[in-house]
Design a protein around this motif. Structure first.
Motif, PDB file in Angstrom:
ATOM      1  N   PHE A  86       0.852  -1.191   0.000  1.00  0.00           N
ATOM      2  CA  PHE A  86       0.000   0.000   0.000  1.00  0.00           C
ATOM      3  C   PHE A  86       0.883   1.234   0.000  1.00  0.00           C
ATOM      4  N   ALA A  87       0.760   2.069  -1.014  1.00  0.00           N
ATOM      5  CA  ALA A  87       1.484   3.338  -1.060  1.00  0.00           C
ATOM      6  C   ALA A  87       0.452   4.458  -0.930  1.00  0.00           C
ATOM      7  N   SER A  88       0.632   5.301   0.053  1.00  0.00           N
ATOM      8  CA  SER A  88      -0.335   6.361   0.370  1.00  0.00           C
ATOM      9  C   SER A  88      -1.731   5.774   0.576  1.00  0.00           C
ATOM     10  N   GLY A  89      -1.774   4.648   1.276  1.00  0.00           N
ATOM     11  CA  GLY A  89      -3.051   4.046   1.639  1.00  0.00           C
ATOM     12  C   GLY A  89      -3.665   4.782   2.807  1.00  0.00           C
ATOM     13  N   TYR A  90      -4.918   4.493   3.078  1.00  0.00           N
ATOM     14  CA  TYR A  90      -5.574   5.162   4.202  1.00  0.00           C
ATOM     15  C   TYR A  90      -6.587   4.242   4.849  1.00  0.00           C
ATOM     16  N   GLY A  91      -6.687   4.340   6.167  1.00  0.00           N
ATOM     17  CA  GLY A  91      -7.584   3.491   6.925  1.00  0.00           C
ATOM     18  C   GLY A  91      -8.395   4.256   7.946  1.00  0.00           C
ATOM     19  N   ASP A  92      -8.478   5.563   7.783  1.00  0.00           N
ATOM     20  CA  ASP A  92      -9.166   6.399   8.761  1.00  0.00           C
ATOM     21  C   ASP A  92     -10.593   6.763   8.338  1.00  0.00           C
ATOM     22  N   VAL A  93     -11.161   5.986   7.460  1.00  0.00           N
ATOM     23  CA  VAL A  93     -12.542   6.208   7.012  1.00  0.00           C
ATOM     24  C   VAL A  93     -13.296   4.887   7.125  1.00  0.00           C
ATOM     25  N   PRO A  94     -14.602   4.922   7.323  1.00  0.00           N
ATOM     26  CA  PRO A  94     -15.361   3.668   7.420  1.00  0.00           C
ATOM     27  C   PRO A  94     -15.425   2.949   6.072  1.00  0.00           C
ATOM     28  N   LEU A  95     -15.682   1.664   6.152  1.00  0.00           N
ATOM     29  CA  LEU A  95     -15.896   0.900   4.924  1.00  0.00           C
ATOM     30  C   LEU A  95     -17.152   1.404   4.238  1.00  0.00           C
ATOM     31  N   PRO A  96     -17.204   1.297   2.916  1.00  0.00           N
ATOM     32  CA  PRO A  96     -18.396   1.773   2.204  1.00  0.00           C
ATOM     33  C   PRO A  96     -19.621   0.923   2.526  1.00  0.00           C
ATOM     34  N   THR A  97     -20.782   1.555   2.474  1.00  0.00           N
ATOM     35  CA  THR A  97     -22.024   0.847   2.807  1.00  0.00           C
ATOM     36  C   THR A  97     -22.391  -0.208   1.766  1.00  0.00           C
ATOM     37  N   ASN A  98     -21.861  -0.133   0.561  1.00  0.00           N
ATOM     38  CA  ASN A  98     -22.141  -1.129  -0.471  1.00  0.00           C
ATOM     39  C   ASN A  98     -21.043  -2.199  -0.539  1.00  0.00           C
TER      40      ASN A  98
END
Length: 162
Positions: A82-94
Motif C-alpha cells: 500500500f502506497a499512500s493508503g488510508y484506513g481512517d474512514v469507514p468501509l463503504p455501505t455497499n
C-alpha cells in the motif's frame, strides 16, 4: 473525505484514474472494479497486489475479501503493498459486493462491522510520505491496525511512490 484521489486535478482524464466515485458512504463503481480484479486474478498467476492512494484502498478491500472468504477470493494472495493508503474512514455501505461468486464465497451474515474488525494475516508493506498533504501520514498509519505484523516504510516525500 474517502475519495481523496478524486481531488487531484485530472487534466481531463480523471475518470480514467479512479476505481470508484464516492457518494455519501457508498463507493459507486466499486463492485465493477472488484469484479474486474477478481476476473483478472482468476485468469492469471498472481500472488500480490499493490495500490497507490485510492488504489491502495482498493487493494485493502481485496485483502479483506480474501481473508473473509478463507482465501476463496483472490486465492494465492501472498502479500499486499500500500502506497499512500488510508484506513481512517469507514468501509463503504455497499461493501462487501453481493451476487454470483461473491455470495458463495462470503458468509451472508458478515457485517460491515465484522469486516472492519478483521485482522488480515497477509504480509503487508505500508509506504507513506511524511510530507503527503493529500493522504497525511496519520491516515496511512490508521490502516496498520487492520494487518497482522505490518511493515512500514516512511519516506520524506509527499503523495508519490518513492
Amino acid at each position: 473525505d474517502d475519495d481523496k484521489a478524486d481531488d487531484i486535478d485530472g487534466g481531463g482524464d480523471q475518470l480514467l484514474r479512479t476505481w470508484w466515485h464516492r457518494h455519501g458512504d457508498e463507493y459507486v463503481g466499486m463492485e465493477q472494479s472488484l469484479d474486474l480484479i477478481q476476473t483478472i486474478w482468476a485468469e492469471g498467476s498472481y500472488e500480490g497486489i499493490i495500490g497507490f492512494s485510492q488504489g491502495a484502498r482498493l487493494a485493502h478491500l481485496v485483502a479483506l475479501l480474501h481473508s473473509a472468504s478463507s482465501s476463496v477470493l483472490y486465492p494465492g494472495l501472498k502479500y499486499c503493498i500500500f502506497a499512500s493508503g488510508y484506513g481512517d474512514v469507514p468501509l463503504p455501505t455497499n461493501y462487501p459486493p453481493t451476487g454470483p461468486g461473491w455470495d458463495d464465497a462470503l458468509d451472508t451474515i458478515l457485517t460491515l462491522d465484522d469486516l472492519a474488525k478483521l485482522k488480515v494475516d497477509v504480509p503487508s508493506l505500508h509506504v507513506m510520505g511524511l510530507t503527503d498533504t493529500l493522504i497525511p501520514v496519520e491516515s496511512s498509519r490508521a490502516l496498520l491496525t487492520s494487518y497482522v505484523d505490518p511493515q512500514v516504510h516512511e519516506h520524506p516525500g509527499g503523495h508519490h511512490v518513492p
